[in-house]
Design a protein around this motif. Structure first.
Motif, short mmCIF file in Angstrom:
data_model
loop_
_atom_site.label_atom_id
_atom_site.label_comp_id
_atom_site.label_asym_id
_atom_site.label_seq_id
_atom_site.Cartn_x
_atom_site.Cartn_y
_atom_site.Cartn_z
N GLY A 99 12.77 -2.50 -13.73
CA GLY A 99 13.55 -2.65 -12.51
C GLY A 99 12.72 -3.19 -11.35
N SER A 100 11.48 -2.70 -11.21
CA SER A 100 10.61 -3.19 -10.15
C SER A 100 10.23 -4.65 -10.39
CB SER A 100 9.35 -2.33 -10.04
OG SER A 100 8.57 -2.40 -11.22
N TYR A 124 0.60 -8.32 -7.10
CA TYR A 124 1.72 -7.38 -7.11
C TYR A 124 2.10 -6.95 -8.53
CZ TYR A 124 3.00 -7.09 -2.20
OH TYR A 124 3.01 -6.79 -0.86
N PHE A 125 2.16 -7.89 -9.45
CA PHE A 125 2.52 -7.52 -10.82
C PHE A 125 1.43 -6.66 -11.46
CE2 PHE A 125 5.65 -10.92 -10.44
CZ PHE A 125 6.73 -10.36 -11.11
N ALA A 126 0.17 -6.95 -11.15
CA ALA A 126 -0.92 -6.12 -11.67
C ALA A 126 -0.84 -4.70 -11.12
CB ALA A 126 -2.27 -6.75 -11.32
N LEU A 127 -0.48 -4.55 -9.86
CA LEU A 127 -0.40 -3.22 -9.25
C LEU A 127 0.77 -2.40 -9.80
CD1 LEU A 127 -1.28 -3.93 -5.50
CD2 LEU A 127 -2.70 -2.82 -7.23
N THR A 128 1.87 -3.05 -10.18
CA THR A 128 2.96 -2.27 -10.77
C THR A 128 2.56 -1.73 -12.14
OG1 THR A 128 3.94 -4.30 -11.71
CG2 THR A 128 4.77 -3.55 -9.57
N LEU A 129 1.80 -2.52 -12.91
CA LEU A 129 1.30 -2.03 -14.19
C LEU A 129 0.35 -0.86 -13.99
CD1 LEU A 129 0.64 -5.35 -16.15
CD2 LEU A 129 2.33 -3.59 -16.70
N TRP A 130 -0.44 -0.90 -12.93
CA TRP A 130 -1.36 0.20 -12.62
C TRP A 130 -0.58 1.42 -12.15
CZ3 TRP A 130 -2.66 2.74 -7.99
CH2 TRP A 130 -3.80 3.54 -8.05
N ALA A 131 0.48 1.19 -11.38
CA ALA A 131 1.23 2.30 -10.79
C ALA A 131 1.84 3.21 -11.86
CB ALA A 131 2.32 1.78 -9.86
N VAL A 132 2.40 2.62 -12.92
CA VAL A 132 3.06 3.45 -13.93
C VAL A 132 2.05 4.25 -14.76
CG1 VAL A 132 5.05 1.94 -14.12
CG2 VAL A 132 3.09 1.56 -15.63
N TYR A 145 0.80 -1.22 0.00
CA TYR A 145 0.00 0.00 0.00
C TYR A 145 0.84 1.28 0.00
CZ TYR A 145 -4.36 -2.54 0.84
OH TYR A 145 -5.46 -3.35 0.71
N VAL A 146 1.93 1.31 0.75
CA VAL A 146 2.63 2.59 0.93
C VAL A 146 4.06 2.61 0.40
CG1 VAL A 146 1.22 3.18 2.93
CG2 VAL A 146 3.40 1.98 3.27
N ARG A 147 4.56 1.48 -0.16
CA ARG A 147 5.92 1.50 -0.70
C ARG A 147 6.02 0.93 -2.11
NH1 ARG A 147 6.14 4.39 2.93
NH2 ARG A 147 7.77 4.63 4.53
N LEU A 148 5.00 0.26 -2.62
CA LEU A 148 5.10 -0.32 -3.96
C LEU A 148 5.23 0.77 -5.02
CD1 LEU A 148 5.19 -2.88 -5.62
CD2 LEU A 148 2.70 -2.83 -5.78
N GLY A 149 4.47 1.84 -4.90
CA GLY A 149 4.61 2.96 -5.82
C GLY A 149 6.00 3.56 -5.75
N TRP A 150 6.55 3.67 -4.54
CA TRP A 150 7.91 4.18 -4.36
C TRP A 150 8.93 3.27 -5.04
CZ3 TRP A 150 12.12 1.95 -1.90
CH2 TRP A 150 13.21 2.80 -1.65
#
Length: 366
Positions: free
Chosen positions: A43-44, A242-250, A29-34
């Motif tokens: 890299g992530s 987790y992989f889905a959230l990194t795609l959302w984050a960018v 919740y608070v560090r994946l975007g970071w």
């Protein structure tokens, strides 16, 4: 007879749910975007693949051992003492136990970050202490109560993930994503820079829930079945998330926004209050799982009389609860809370868990 009476949790309640809730915790919740803002999308992914690879290998090793031998109290500690002897088992069991109070403090810090988003004027230390007292009191009453709370929390986390994915603010295309990051570092120190392994050390505690179910081995109805199925299913489900959230984050922010705002997931979701509820629920449940599982590791070490004061820490109450070990764990958590920094706690958790994971895999190799 006492041990048999304590075996009351099945695969879903005793292993899958606490493992999944610990993985889907504060880091998500608070560090994946970071992490994405520092390392970039590729890299992530490399960081996540490395962390999840270590976790998956350990989960397979744990499953292999669990299906071939009866695991007693202490989960991984019981495995190591049986395979390598009490001296080696204790030397690894102590760092394994220390991950619990360190991890609990980390989860409480994450809870505090979410709470301050809602009430920015509240005193951070008072928030930490109040949350600790409530969670420790819940674990003190009984493990049954702690596990019943999990069902509500997993529903809240599910709704928070829906709120994130359904956001209307994911407007950036993948062609605009930064594939490899510049590693600017932490906003607290003015972005003085970091590196791949610095980001890995902060992210890795997200994957350490793999042992949450195994720590309860002494109270599972069928550890040989519950630990492999529950652990591996939780790893698989959390990896997809987790992989889905990194795609959302960018797609919700620039690298500068991702690296500089720990609460971006809340701000950019469809319903921020729902994600906040998920953050509070996930961090509270992860801390609660640590307060339930940690004392049982210390109790197991105490029963083998491997540390000073073992008669006291290894004792259990009439209902089978390790009350003395819970008191010791509570005191250590309070000491860890005085560190006051999630980013300082996370690398310590990473170090101790990597030691434990390495030994578990070494046991299987032997």
């Amino acid at each position: 007879m006492q041990q048999d009476s304590r075996r009351r949790f099945g695969t879903f309640t005793g292993v899958f749910t606490p493992t999944l809730l610990t993985i889907l915790g504060v880091i998500m919740y608070v560090r994946l975007g970071w992490v994405v803002g520092n390392a970039g999308l590729v890299g992530s992914w490399l960081i996540m693949l490395l962390a999840l690879g270590v976790t998956a290998a350990t989960g397979l090793s744990l499953s292999s051992i669990a299906t071939n031998t009866r695991i007693g109290d202490g989960g991984p500690y019981a495995i190591m003492t049986r395979s390598l002897g009490y001296e080696v088992g204790a030397s690894i069991g102590v760092p394994l136990y220390l991950t619990r109070p360190l991890g609990i403090a980390m989860y409480i810090f994450g809870f505090r970050e979410g709470w301050l988003w809602l009430f920015p004027t509240h005193d951070p230390l008072l928030i930490d202490l109040a949350v600790f007292v409530v969670l420790w009191g819940t674990a003190w009453i009984s493990a049954d109560l702690a596990f019943r709370v999990q069902y509500l929390i997993i529903a809240v986390i599910g709704m928070s993930l829906f709120s994130i994915i359904a956001s209307e603010q994911a407007v950036l295309g993948l062609d605009q994503a930064q594939w490899f990051g510049d590693y600017p570092g932490f906003p607290e120190d003015g972005f003085k820079g970091t590196d791949f392994w610095g980001v890995f050390a902060v992210f890795f505690p997200a994957t350490t829930g793999v042992l949450a179910g195994a720590n309860m081995s002494g109270e599972l109805k069928d550890p040989r079945r519950a630990i492999p199925i529950g652990t591996l299913c939780a790893i698989a489900v959390s990896s997809v998330i987790y992989f889905a959230l990194t795609l959302w984050a960018v797609q919700i922010g620039t690298p500068e926004e991702l690296a500089g705002d720990y609460n971006l997931f809340i701000d950019k979701s469809r319903w921020g209050w729902m994600v906040l509820a998920g953050l509070l629920g996930a961090t509270a449940s992860s801390a609660l799982a640590g307060l339930v599982g940690g004392p049982r590791i210390l109790m197991a070490i105490g029963k083998h009389r491997l540390l000073p004061g073992s008669d006291w820490t290894g004792a259990t109450s009439e209902d089978g609860e390790p009350r003395n070990a819970m008191l010791m764990t509570g005191a250590l958590v309070l000491a860890c809370l005085m560190v006051r920094d999630l980013n300082a706690i996370a690398p310590l958790v990473t170090m101790f868990f990597l030691i434990t994971y390495g030994v578990l895999n070494f046991v299987v190799l032997l």
